[in-house]
Design an enzyme around this catalytic site. Structure first.
Site, short mmCIF file in Angstrom:
data_model
loop_
_atom_site.label_atom_id
_atom_site.label_comp_id
_atom_site.label_asym_id
_atom_site.label_seq_id
_atom_site.Cartn_x
_atom_site.Cartn_y
_atom_site.Cartn_z
N CYS A 175 42.39 109.07 68.30
CA CYS A 175 42.65 110.50 68.45
C CYS A 175 41.52 111.36 67.87
CB CYS A 175 44.02 110.84 67.87
SG CYS A 175 44.67 112.38 68.56
N HIS A 196 48.28 106.79 68.96
CA HIS A 196 48.69 106.58 67.57
C HIS A 196 49.92 105.69 67.60
CE1 HIS A 196 46.55 109.97 65.62
NE2 HIS A 196 46.84 110.69 66.67
N1 GLN Z 1 42.96 117.65 65.90
C1 GLN Z 1 42.79 116.92 67.11
C2 GLN Z 1 43.53 117.54 68.27
O1 GLN Z 1 44.49 118.23 68.05
C3 GLN Z 1 43.19 115.46 66.90
C4 GLN Z 1 44.66 115.30 66.60
C5 GLN Z 1 45.05 113.94 66.17
O2 GLN Z 1 44.25 113.17 65.63
N2 GLN Z 1 46.29 113.62 66.36
O3 GLN Z 1 43.17 117.35 69.40
#
Ligand code: GLN
Length: 258
Positions: free
Chosen positions: A105, A211
């Site tokens: 992510c 995730h």
């Molecule tokens: N901050 C990033 C987004 O919102 C990654 C989010 C995350 O790692 N879940 O796209």
């Protein structure tokens, strides 16, 4: 490889380096490291875990697998600057000699060229030919399942292997012209909610939005990463009693309605 013969440079200890484990670690991404550790320990494979945080350097030759988890935009911003300043050259050198680099992510986004947040441009290390934009649309949230692209996992027998997980990202990621995705979305949003692509892979550098954490729900993928990082054929890893892990995988697939 593929003939079951251990290559001369195959290693008996998996050396993992977690990048920014305190800042880039949402949705229990730390569970991914735990799975790598357990699956090595159960097989009698050594496991060394180091971490590298803000302002710290690492030796490009000292680790077989680098892990960069997910994070909120503000933490990503902090890490991105540091990644460029203190770690980018070593990470490129490690990837060039075949170390596995796994970004989840926010970590995936930072392995690409950049992450545009309004007028702000957060630079990534460019190991993957992807770019991310934080659009005005809703966050892309929910259970997800993807089918790995041929070649994205080891060997013919791996074609069609499925990963299940959970995604929550505001960023929309697009692939460069010749950048391979990690897989195709079976259910969920994936990189941008419309292309049908999920993640990216270039050599042993892999990025994904899954995730969940990723590896407890997809033990087969953890083994594939371990084998890749150790430089051994996957079939050489001792089989484990994976009844519970298989159940976790099936339950994550059911959650994604696959
Ligand atoms: N901050 C990033 C987004 O919102 C990654 C989010 C995350 O790692 N879940 O796209």
């Amino acid at each position: 490889m593929g003939d079951g013969v251990r290559s001369p440079d195959a290693k008996s200890t998996l050396r993992v380096c977690a990048l920014y484990p305190d800042l880039m670690n949402i949705y229990a991404d730390r569970g991914n490291l735990l799975v790598l550790e357990r699956r090595c320990a159960w097989r009698g494979i050594g496991f060394e875990l180091s971490s590298c945080g803000l302002g710290e350097h690492f030796d490009a030759g000292a680790h077989d697998l680098f892990y960069l988890g997910g994070g909120q935009d503000r933490d990503q911003r902090l890490c991105a600057e540091d990644l460029i300043e203190t770690k980018s050259a070593a990470l490129h050198a490690a990837a060039a000699r075949g170390a596995v680099v796994l970004g989840v992510c926010g970590g995936f986004q930072l392995l690409g060229h950049n992450y545009a947040l309004g007028n702000e441009q957060i630079e990534g290390v460019g190991l993957l030919d992807v770019a991310t934009v934080r659009g005005h649309g809703p966050r892309l949230i929910g259970n997800i399942a993807i089918e790995l692209s041929p070649g994205a996992s080891a060997g013919e027998e791996r074609e069609g292997r499925v990963l299940a997980g959970f995604e929550n990202h505001g960023g929309r990621t697009t692939l460069g012209e010749r950048q391979e995705p990690l897989g195709r979305v079976l259910r969920g949003h994936g990189n941008d909610g419309c292309s049908g692509y999920e993640g990216a892979r270039r050599g042993n550098t892999i990025g994904t939005y899954l995730h969940g954490p990723l590896l407890p729900k997809n033990a087969w993928f953890a083994d594939w990463l371990v084998a890749l990082a150790l430089g051994v054929p996957e079939g050489e890893l001792e089989p484990l009693d994976d009844g519970i892990e298989r159940e976790a995988h099936l339950s994550a697939l059911r959650a994604a309605r696959v």
